[in-house]
Design a protein around this motif. Structure first.
Motif, PDB file in Angstrom:
ATOM      1  N   PRO A  41       0.744  -1.296   0.111  1.00 35.78           N
ATOM      2  CA  PRO A  41      -0.181   0.062   0.017  1.00 35.78           C
ATOM      3  C   PRO A  41       0.857   1.331   0.049  1.00 35.78           C
ATOM      4  N   GLN A  42       2.298   1.092   0.478  1.00 36.82           N
ATOM      5  CA  GLN A  42       2.920   2.386   0.569  1.00 36.82           C
ATOM      6  C   GLN A  42       4.268   1.729   0.690  1.00 36.82           C
ATOM      7  N   GLU A  43       5.326   2.087   0.088  1.00 40.71           N
ATOM      8  CA  GLU A  43       6.532   1.681   0.010  1.00 40.71           C
ATOM      9  C   GLU A  43       7.150   1.321   1.291  1.00 40.71           C
ATOM     10  N   PRO A  44       7.456   0.046   1.670  1.00 39.92           N
ATOM     11  CA  PRO A  44       8.188  -0.232   2.976  1.00 39.92           C
ATOM     12  C   PRO A  44       9.485   0.561   3.082  1.00 39.92           C
ATOM     13  N   GLY A  45       9.669   1.278   4.382  1.00 37.34           N
ATOM     14  CA  GLY A  45      10.886   1.919   4.510  1.00 37.34           C
ATOM     15  C   GLY A  45      10.518   3.601   4.508  1.00 37.34           C
ATOM     16  N   SER A  46       9.406   3.868   4.045  1.00 39.52           N
ATOM     17  CA  SER A  46       8.950   5.310   3.949  1.00 39.52           C
ATOM     18  C   SER A  46       8.411   5.623   5.108  1.00 39.52           C
ATOM     19  N   ASP A  47       8.307   6.919   5.570  1.00 35.81           N
ATOM     20  CA  ASP A  47       7.978   7.397   6.743  1.00 35.81           C
ATOM     21  C   ASP A  47       6.686   7.007   6.981  1.00 35.81           C
ATOM     22  N   TYR A  48       6.323   6.687   8.193  1.00 32.52           N
ATOM     23  CA  TYR A  48       5.043   6.329   8.813  1.00 32.52           C
ATOM     24  C   TYR A  48       4.220   5.330   8.149  1.00 32.52           C
ATOM     25  N   PHE A  49       4.999   4.180   7.760  1.00 33.44           N
ATOM     26  CA  PHE A  49       4.366   3.000   7.216  1.00 33.44           C
ATOM     27  C   PHE A  49       5.194   1.748   7.864  1.00 33.44           C
ATOM     28  N   LEU A  50       4.492   0.837   8.088  1.00 29.82           N
ATOM     29  CA  LEU A  50       5.118  -0.660   8.288  1.00 29.82           C
ATOM     30  C   LEU A  50       4.180  -1.572   7.477  1.00 29.82           C
ATOM     31  N   ALA A  51       4.758  -2.408   6.700  1.00 30.97           N
ATOM     32  CA  ALA A  51       4.139  -3.518   5.974  1.00 30.97           C
ATOM     33  C   ALA A  51       3.933  -4.704   7.172  1.00 30.97           C
ATOM     34  N   ILE A 132      20.265 -14.887   7.097  1.00 35.61           N
ATOM     35  CA  ILE A 132      19.999 -13.244   7.545  1.00 35.61           C
ATOM     36  C   ILE A 132      18.544 -13.250   8.031  1.00 35.61           C
ATOM     37  N   ASP A 133      18.159 -12.930   9.045  1.00 31.47           N
ATOM     38  CA  ASP A 133      17.191 -12.820   9.638  1.00 31.47           C
ATOM     39  C   ASP A 133      16.514 -11.522   9.690  1.00 31.47           C
ATOM     40  N   ALA A 134      15.124 -11.548  10.136  1.00 35.15           N
ATOM     41  CA  ALA A 134      14.467 -10.237  10.385  1.00 35.15           C
ATOM     42  C   ALA A 134      13.322 -10.610  11.386  1.00 35.15           C
ATOM     43  N   GLY A 135      12.761  -9.630  12.149  1.00 33.34           N
ATOM     44  CA  GLY A 135      11.775  -9.797  12.856  1.00 33.34           C
ATOM     45  C   GLY A 135      11.818 -10.069  14.307  1.00 33.34           C
ATOM     46  N   MET A 136      12.872 -10.867  14.669  1.00 34.46           N
ATOM     47  CA  MET A 136      12.882 -11.472  15.883  1.00 34.46           C
ATOM     48  C   MET A 136      12.089 -10.555  17.054  1.00 34.46           C
ATOM     49  N   HIS A 137      12.484  -9.314  17.178  1.00 37.91           N
ATOM     50  CA  HIS A 137      11.606  -8.586  18.215  1.00 37.91           C
ATOM     51  C   HIS A 137      10.905  -7.573  17.216  1.00 37.91           C
ATOM     52  N   ALA A 138       9.768  -7.748  17.428  1.00 43.28           N
ATOM     53  CA  ALA A 138       8.653  -7.129  16.317  1.00 43.28           C
ATOM     54  C   ALA A 138       8.394  -5.575  16.455  1.00 43.28           C
ATOM     55  N   THR A 139       8.955  -4.869  17.529  1.00 39.94           N
ATOM     56  CA  THR A 139       8.586  -3.514  17.696  1.00 39.94           C
ATOM     57  C   THR A 139      10.233  -3.055  17.031  1.00 39.94           C
ATOM     58  N   GLU A 140      11.173  -3.867  16.753  1.00 42.53           N
ATOM     59  CA  GLU A 140      12.354  -3.488  16.146  1.00 42.53           C
ATOM     60  C   GLU A 140      11.960  -3.568  14.545  1.00 42.53           C
ATOM     61  N   THR A 141      11.565  -2.477  14.217  1.00 44.09           N
ATOM     62  CA  THR A 141      10.808  -2.491  12.798  1.00 44.09           C
ATOM     63  C   THR A 141      11.854  -2.468  11.603  1.00 44.09           C
ATOM     64  N   VAL A 142      12.899  -2.214  11.812  1.00 40.67           N
ATOM     65  CA  VAL A 142      13.849  -1.777  10.691  1.00 40.67           C
ATOM     66  C   VAL A 142      14.186  -3.269  10.154  1.00 40.67           C
ATOM     67  N   THR A 143      14.176  -4.195  10.751  1.00 41.95           N
ATOM     68  CA  THR A 143      14.679  -5.521   9.895  1.00 41.95           C
ATOM     69  C   THR A 143      13.754  -6.042   8.781  1.00 41.95           C
ATOM     70  N   THR A 144      12.542  -6.288   9.353  1.00 39.38           N
ATOM     71  CA  THR A 144      11.583  -6.488   8.248  1.00 39.38           C
ATOM     72  C   THR A 144      11.422  -5.665   7.105  1.00 39.38           C
ATOM     73  N   GLN A 145      11.320  -4.630   7.367  1.00 42.08           N
ATOM     74  CA  GLN A 145      11.267  -3.510   6.149  1.00 42.08           C
ATOM     75  C   GLN A 145      12.635  -3.406   5.259  1.00 42.08           C
ATOM     76  N   SER A 146      13.597  -3.656   5.868  1.00 40.52           N
ATOM     77  CA  SER A 146      14.689  -3.684   5.026  1.00 40.52           C
ATOM     78  C   SER A 146      15.108  -5.088   4.472  1.00 40.52           C
ATOM     79  N   GLN A 147      14.422  -6.317   5.065  1.00 36.16           N
ATOM     80  CA  GLN A 147      14.918  -7.400   4.149  1.00 36.16           C
ATOM     81  C   GLN A 147      13.832  -7.352   2.936  1.00 36.16           C
ATOM     82  N   ILE A 148      12.740  -6.736   2.910  1.00 35.03           N
ATOM     83  CA  ILE A 148      12.026  -6.594   1.660  1.00 35.03           C
ATOM     84  C   ILE A 148      12.886  -6.067   0.556  1.00 35.03           C
TER      85      ILE A 148
END
Length: 926
Positions: A41-51, A132-148
């Motif tokens: 719906p919005q590009e992951p990594g942009s401000d105010y959006f989480l996939a 290389i993983d992502a999302g272990m701690h879900a409030t650490e939001t960088v990792t999943t949006q980065s992995q995309i």
């Protein structure tokens, strides 16, 4: 001139990171791969959006259908039933031969039946494997949006470096916590106003049961997510590098990157630590070469490599290079503050960053560089990584076949003490003589015969709690440890063992993990300066799993090779049976935790169950106090006969009911106290209740404050962390706070509130007076003071008329195992041994005041040196103090348990204190 260049560098960096980088990497390309921009719906990594995970999962499937560089693999279900995926990325040629490369990796990892020449040939043929993983701690939001974005780039870029990486490396992109991502992203996006989006006020833990502690479950693997990941890492793919991505970074900086500070655990191969430093340095160098300042290492943060329970640290015990990064950022823009202490470059902070506004897109660019650095290192060092992986496994096998020694901090202390009377002989290097001792002490102290490492551990089936022993063995198996089952009787060191005994040899590649699970941890005496306060360890210091789970075993110091078969898969609990033919009822031992499952099944069916208060005997079988008596009936027979098989416990049929006094056990209504946002120890307790089939309801402080609790509950359980500590008081723990009710949906507002002395304590006192049972664990034992029980904190001192906690210089046990005495004749301790290892983490202990209310000491510390595993300062202060107390309050009970008897669902023998308390408390008033 240098100042001007540095300022220019920072300006260039600011321009780079505020440029529209996301738009650039998401432009359509000729390969026909869907971009992140057009797929969300919005590009992951942009401000105010989480996939969220649904969107992430859909994108993985799209990429797998469009690219010949990626294969998507289902590795199992999460706790809430979501599919966990691993995206395998490599060249099309490598993907076509995955099974072949997986087999090469497994052979090198196990290091069995190979010589160096064969291993070198396999290393030259094989491909490096990187997780290389992502999302272990879900409030650490960088990792999943980065992995995309990392996935998209690896599937679409055609530069020389990318092609080389794809040819040399098989990359496993995993996601550790699907449920948490879905919860956090949905919560963040619920608010239509972007600037009001946040995830600080999420109402529950972001992984079912355990929240942040999902990254402390690795050596136990009790959560399905951990078991799934461990199977990939240590039983299927055996990656040489395991990159576990986290946040947030040190204050005033961007990212923490290895190497780590000391101490490192002495069990693993030293080659691993030098390789870890190589990779970490490569990552820092890449950031700096790309003009990305703000990385730090070692002293920049508290991370060490001691504790085995985390994903990246369990890797070390499996000869894999475990990487941890902690980066700043999130969907809501933030500012990097100006912290003077981190502005001067040094070896641990080579390139400081200026204060500036920071966006999630900035973090994604750093994360891409870090991932790329790791992959480039794996590519350039492919055959060396693979051969060294074999070499470490081979080292372990060889050490497990000969006399070997592991030097621990206590050994060095003994050596230093012995050296005081045995200085080194004088020689020409007299300048250095002050630090030398007699070389003969090396053999006498560090390699004393009695200090040899075992070559095997033998575990017989005659255990006090066989199902718990099976759970211990399964924890080893989930971590790829080879466990053998004897095909025939055998002897070792003069002891005979029957067929079916289990053998864990140390002559295997994962020897470091084996030693760490069986032998006590001896944490260094790590202080700020000689005689000064302790340095806070990153996590707990003592956790020996065999001790925590009460497993009986023998150490074997000779090489043994009995007829035995390796266990494939996981062990089932050996079926129990009904023994004898009496028709009056059945006796069941109290020693097995699974006896509580049987009891709960019977109580749920409305059938009578009793505990025999004294020791009893039935034929040749002796029963300790607390034996479970089940009167015969058709329904009871059906439940007993069906249950003993799957629970692995025996029921002894009797021709007559026992003559000893018995305590009738009644069904109970249990309230498990939690608070808004979730308390992890309460979550672990919830998981235990579900495993052992205790009926319960989660209850929040606001409901407790309303009173009339006896109308709803018979027992209230307060886990560690559910009662706020007092600042500077004798109760450890972090202060809690609640969000503004207006910031959360109305449906959750009833969960707000904290346990308080003003409102909650009177309601609890009334509950106890009316016959209710209160169980307080860990720092929740503060309830003893709030309810005016005849107990006072022993690890405290009075200052200005107030009770204060001891300083860390006076007393400090930061997560360790200590030995306590137990009175198993008391109902709260039925089924427990006279001594037991307790998990103690800055816990409290007690003395009795002697006033009024009746109180009994159930467990206490008898020795001035109770430490069994870990680290302790001032441990002698525990001697003579009470660990667990049974207190009468009116018609009810207060059970005070200073140690964390359910810590992360690991110390199985001490679960009984909680389980007994739940059933005994309400029954004692009848």
């Amino acid at each position: 001139m240098r100042i001007g260049l540095r300022a220019a560098s920072f300006t260039a960096m600011a321009l780079l990171l505020t440029s529209p980088g996301l738009a650039q990497i998401s432009q359509p390309n000729t390969m026909g791969i869907a971009t992140p921009a057009e797929s969300f719906p919005q590009e992951p990594g942009s401000d105010y959006f989480l996939a969220n995970y649904d969107q992430y999962e859909a994108y993985l499937k799209t990429l797998a259908s469009q690219s010949d560089r990626m294969k998507l693999v289902d590795i199992g279900k999460s706790a809430e039933g979501r599919t966990m995926w691993v995206a395998i990325v490599s060249s099309p040629e490598n993907l076509a031969k995955l099974d072949h490369y997986k087999d090469i990796n497994a052979r090198l990892a196990r290091a069995k039946g190979l010589d160096d020449a064969q291993a070198q040939a396999l290393a030259e043929e094989g491909k490096a494997v990187v997780w290389i993983d992502a999302g272990m701690h879900a409030t650490e939001t960088v990792t999943t949006q980065s992995q995309i974005h990392v996935l998209y780039r690896m599937l679409t870029k055609n530069d020389a470096e990318t092609k080389r990486i794809l040819d040399d490396v098989i990359i496993l992109f995993g996601h550790d916590n699907p449920d948490g991502l879905q919860l956090v992203a949905d919560w963040y996006m619920r608010n239509e106003d972007p600037e009001k989006r946040e995830f600080r006020t999420i109402p529950r833990l972001y992984q079912k049961y355990v929240g942040h502690d999902n990254n402390r479950d690795s050596f136990m693997a009790q959560m399905p997510e951990t078991e799934n990941v461990n199977r990939v890492l240590f039983r299927e793919w055996f990656p040489q590098i395991i990159f576990n991505q986290h946040q947030t970074g040190p204050e005033g900086m961007v990212v923490f990157v290895p190497p780590f500070r000391d101490p490192f655990n002495y069990n693993y191969d030293p080659l691993l630590m030098t390789e870890l430093q190589e990779v970490g340095s490569t990552m820092h160098s890449r950031l700096i070469a790309e003009n990305k300042p703000g990385s730090g290492m070692r002293s920049s943060a508290s991370y060490s490599t001691w504790h085995n329970g985390m994903e990246r640290s369990v890797s070390y015990f499996h000869n894999s290079i475990g990487l941890l990064t902690e980066i700043i950022g999130g969907p809501t823009p933030m500012n990097i503050p100006l912290v003077p202490e981190v502005q001067l470059p040094d070896n641990d902070k080579p390139m400081p960053i200026a204060p500036r506004e920071w966006h999630l897109a900035d973090s994604l660019e750093y994360q891409w560089s870090l991932d790329r650095a790791v992959l480039d290192y794996a590519s350039r060092n492919r055959d060396r990584l693979l051969f060294n992986y074999y070499r470490m496994g081979k080292n372990s096998i060889e050490e497990g076949l000969t006399d070997s020694w592991t030097t621990t901090p206590t050994d060095i202390e003994e050596l230093q003490e012995a050296g005081k009377d045995r200085p080194a002989p004088k020689d020409e290097n007299s300048y250095f003589r002050a630090n030398r001792v007699d070389p003969a002490l090396y053999g006498e102290v560090l390699q004393a015969n009695e200090k040899r490492d075992p070559r095997a551990y033998v575990i017989s089936r005659s255990q006090r709690d066989l199902p718990t022993t099976v759970a211990f063995l399964n924890a080893l198996l989930k971590n790829g440890v080879e466990v053998l089952e004897a095909d025939a009787p055998f002897s070792a060191a003069g002891t005979s063992y029957p067929a079916g005994s289990w053998i864990v040899k140390t002559s295997q590649a994962y020897r470091p993990h084996v030693l760490d699970m069986f032998e006590p941890q001896d944490h260094p005496h790590d202080v700020e300066y000689p005689g000064g306060p302790p340095k806070m360890p990153y996590d707990i210091t003592g956790y020996t799993l065999s001790d925590q789970m009460g497993v009986g075993y023998d150490r074997v110091f000779e090489t043994i090779d009995p007829a035995a078969s390796p266990i494939t898969g996981l062990l089932d609990v050996p079926a129990g049976q009904v023994v004898g033919s009496g028709d009056a009822g059945w006796l069941v031992r109290h020693e097995t935790n699974n006896s509580f499952i049987l009891t709960n099944r019977l109580l749920k069916a409305g059938l009578p169950v009793s505990w025999i208060k004294s020791a009893t005997r039935a034929g040749n079988v002796e029963f300790a106090p607390g034996a479970v008596w089940i009167p015969s009936s058709g329904e009871a027979r059906r439940i007993v006969e069906a249950s003993v098989k799957d629970l692995g416990i025996n029921a002894y049929a009797q021709g007559a009911a026992p003559s000893q006094e018995a305590m009738a056990i009644a069904p109970v209504r249990v309230g498990l106290v939690d608070q808004y946002g979730g308390v992890m120890p309460s979550g672990w307790t919830r998981w235990l209740f579900e495993q052992y089939e205790f009926p319960f309801e989660v209850v929040f402080p606001s409901e407790l404050d309303q009173g009339n609790l006896a109308d709803k509950f018979d027992v209230l359980v307060f886990a560690n962390g559910t009662v706020p500590p007092v600042k500077d008081g004798p109760w450890s723990g972090r202060p809690s706070s609640m969000p503004d009710p207006e910031t959360i949906p109305a449906e959750y507002r009833s969960q707000l509130g904290l346990v308080s002395e003003e409102k909650t304590a009177p309601a609890l006192a009334e509950f106890a007076q009316d016959g209710g049972t209160i169980i307080a664990i860990g720092n929740a034992a503060r309830l003893a003071t709030m309810l005016k029980a005849p107990l006072v904190p022993a690890l405290a001192k009075e200052e200005d008329g107030e009770l204060k906690g001891l300083t860390t210089s006076e007393f400090f046990i930061p997560g360790a195992l200590v030995e306590a005495r137990v009175d198993p004749s008391q109902p709260l301790a039925y089924g427990i041994t006279p001594t037991v290892d307790m998990f103690f983490d800055r816990s409290q202990s007690f003395t009795f005041t002697g006033r009024g209310t009746k109180a009994r000491k159930v467990s206490w510390y008898e020795s001035p040196t109770p430490l069994k595993s870990g680290w302790a300062m001032g441990q002698e202060k525990l001697q003579g103090t009470t660990a667990i107390a049974d207190v009468d309050l009116g018609k009810g009970k207060l059970f005070v348990m200073g140690p964390e008897v359910t810590q992360r669902a690991q110390p199985y023998p001490t679960f009984k204190f909680l389980f007994n308390g739940i059933l005994y408390g309400p029954s004692s008033k009848k």
